[in-house]
Design an enzyme around this catalytic site. Structure first.
Site, PDB file in Angstrom:
ATOM      1  N   CYS A  86       0.844  -1.187   0.000  1.00  0.00           N
ATOM      2  CA  CYS A  86       0.000   0.000   0.000  1.00  0.00           C
ATOM      3  C   CYS A  86       0.886   1.247   0.000  1.00  0.00           C
ATOM      4  O   CYS A  86       1.812   1.351   0.795  1.00  0.00           O
ATOM      5  CB  CYS A  86      -0.883  -0.046   1.250  1.00  0.00           C
ATOM      6  SG  CYS A  86      -1.599   1.533   1.707  1.00  0.00           S
ATOM      7  N   GLU A  87       0.599   2.175  -0.899  1.00  0.00           N
ATOM      8  CA  GLU A  87       1.449   3.367  -0.985  1.00  0.00           C
ATOM      9  C   GLU A  87       1.234   4.336   0.173  1.00  0.00           C
ATOM     10  O   GLU A  87       2.042   5.230   0.370  1.00  0.00           O
ATOM     11  CB  GLU A  87       1.231   4.083  -2.316  1.00  0.00           C
ATOM     12  CG  GLU A  87      -0.102   4.760  -2.475  1.00  0.00           C
ATOM     13  CD  GLU A  87      -0.246   5.473  -3.806  1.00  0.00           C
ATOM     14  OE1 GLU A  87      -0.952   6.485  -3.835  1.00  0.00           O
ATOM     15  OE2 GLU A  87       0.352   5.033  -4.803  1.00  0.00           O
ATOM     16  N   HIS A  88       0.169   4.154   0.937  1.00  0.00           N
ATOM     17  CA  HIS A  88      -0.091   5.080   2.039  1.00  0.00           C
ATOM     18  C   HIS A  88       0.708   4.746   3.289  1.00  0.00           C
ATOM     19  O   HIS A  88       1.144   5.644   4.002  1.00  0.00           O
ATOM     20  CB  HIS A  88      -1.588   5.110   2.361  1.00  0.00           C
ATOM     21  CG  HIS A  88      -2.428   5.557   1.218  1.00  0.00           C
ATOM     22  ND1 HIS A  88      -3.634   4.970   0.897  1.00  0.00           N
ATOM     23  CD2 HIS A  88      -2.217   6.527   0.293  1.00  0.00           C
ATOM     24  CE1 HIS A  88      -4.141   5.574  -0.178  1.00  0.00           C
ATOM     25  NE2 HIS A  88      -3.303   6.518  -0.552  1.00  0.00           N
ATOM     26  N   HIS A  89       0.878   3.452   3.584  1.00  0.00           N
ATOM     27  CA  HIS A  89       1.601   3.055   4.799  1.00  0.00           C
ATOM     28  C   HIS A  89       2.753   2.102   4.515  1.00  0.00           C
ATOM     29  O   HIS A  89       3.462   1.694   5.424  1.00  0.00           O
ATOM     30  CB  HIS A  89       0.643   2.385   5.797  1.00  0.00           C
ATOM     31  CG  HIS A  89      -0.491   3.272   6.184  1.00  0.00           C
ATOM     32  ND1 HIS A  89      -1.741   3.191   5.601  1.00  0.00           N
ATOM     33  CD2 HIS A  89      -0.570   4.284   7.091  1.00  0.00           C
ATOM     34  CE1 HIS A  89      -2.543   4.102   6.128  1.00  0.00           C
ATOM     35  NE2 HIS A  89      -1.863   4.781   7.029  1.00  0.00           N
ATOM     36  N   GLN A 127      -5.342  -0.475  -4.409  1.00  0.00           N
ATOM     37  CA  GLN A 127      -6.036  -1.564  -5.100  1.00  0.00           C
ATOM     38  C   GLN A 127      -6.821  -1.068  -6.309  1.00  0.00           C
ATOM     39  O   GLN A 127      -6.860  -1.733  -7.345  1.00  0.00           O
ATOM     40  CB  GLN A 127      -6.953  -2.292  -4.111  1.00  0.00           C
ATOM     41  CG  GLN A 127      -7.642  -3.503  -4.712  1.00  0.00           C
ATOM     42  CD  GLN A 127      -8.429  -4.289  -3.680  1.00  0.00           C
ATOM     43  OE1 GLN A 127      -8.115  -4.279  -2.498  1.00  0.00           O
ATOM     44  NE2 GLN A 127      -9.466  -4.976  -4.124  1.00  0.00           N
ATOM     45  N   HIS A 155      -5.989  -6.010   3.437  1.00  0.00           N
ATOM     46  CA  HIS A 155      -5.037  -4.914   3.598  1.00  0.00           C
ATOM     47  C   HIS A 155      -4.509  -4.884   5.032  1.00  0.00           C
ATOM     48  O   HIS A 155      -5.277  -4.699   5.975  1.00  0.00           O
ATOM     49  CB  HIS A 155      -5.718  -3.580   3.276  1.00  0.00           C
ATOM     50  CG  HIS A 155      -6.060  -3.426   1.825  1.00  0.00           C
ATOM     51  ND1 HIS A 155      -5.396  -2.553   0.998  1.00  0.00           N
ATOM     52  CD2 HIS A 155      -6.981  -4.061   1.051  1.00  0.00           C
ATOM     53  CE1 HIS A 155      -5.907  -2.636  -0.216  1.00  0.00           C
ATOM     54  NE2 HIS A 155      -6.867  -3.544  -0.212  1.00  0.00           N
ATOM     55  N   CYS A 157      -2.853  -2.647   6.391  1.00  0.00           N
ATOM     56  CA  CYS A 157      -3.008  -1.322   7.000  1.00  0.00           C
ATOM     57  C   CYS A 157      -4.357  -1.202   7.710  1.00  0.00           C
ATOM     58  O   CYS A 157      -4.515  -0.365   8.602  1.00  0.00           O
ATOM     59  CB  CYS A 157      -2.838  -0.208   5.968  1.00  0.00           C
ATOM     60  SG  CYS A 157      -3.993  -0.277   4.598  1.00  0.00           S
TER      61      CYS A 157
END
Length: 196
Positions: A86-89, A127, A155, A157
């Protein structure tokens, strides 16, 4: 990134230094025995998990592209396991991709569809974008009568942090061409259903 060249090693050394600094900032002793090689191991792992940036998914499809024998029905590759970050976390998300296309003129080797999924998954992702990129690549390269992609993923996260919902599953889909017809989409969804 399959071969280890000078640039790969240069980047690995830089990543290793950064991960050593991260360990220190987290309050760990990066010099203790159990962590001595951790920064380099993490650097190698991250290079592997993001190697999709250095691979061409369209070239992968074209490498086994054949004129079809007047086949105008769905070609489905389902239950394709994938792992992404995941690019956020930068925590993993993983699951299964289901891909279908209806040939117009060309088909591709069946192993190439999972390879395309892997190439896009081995990048920092969300995703929704992963779903669209797989669909767009197949549509652009093979020019079929339609493409549909469904991804089901868990996920970390959401499971390890934040709302901490361990059994949640996220499903995304995208489609083109003949799959815009509800009947065609329904046929695909019925064919990928799990009888468990």
């Amino acid at each position: 990134m399959s071969e280890v060249n000078e640039e790969t090693l240069r980047r690995r050394a830089a990543l290793t230094g950064h991960y050593k600094e991260i360990l220190d900032l987290l309050g760990e002793d990066a010099e203790r025995e159990g962590l001595l090689k951790t920064p380099e191991r993490v650097a190698k792992a991250m290079q592997f998990l993001t190697k999709g940036y250095y691979e061409d998914p369209e070239a992968t499809l074209r490498s086994a592209m054949f004129q079809e024998e007047d086949y105008k029905q769905m070609v489905i590759v389902k239950d394709i396991d994938f792992f992404s970050l995941c690019e956020h976390h930068m925590l993993p998300f993983f699951g299964k991709a289901h891909v279908a296309y209806i040939p117009r003129k060309y088909i591709t080797g069946l192993s190439k569809i999972p390879r395309v999924v892997d190439i896009f998954a081995r990048r920092l992702q969300i995703q929704e974008r992963l779903t669209m990129q797989i669909k767009d690549c197949i549509q652009k390269t093979l020019d079929p009568l339609g493409v549909m992609v469904v991804i089901e993923a868990q996920h970390m996260c959401m499971q390890m942090r934040g709302v901490e919902k361990q059994n949640s599953l996220t499903t995304t889909s995208d489609f083109t061409g003949f799959f815009q017809q509800a009947k065609t989409r329904e046929e695909f969804m019925n064919l990928i259903k799990h009888n468990r």
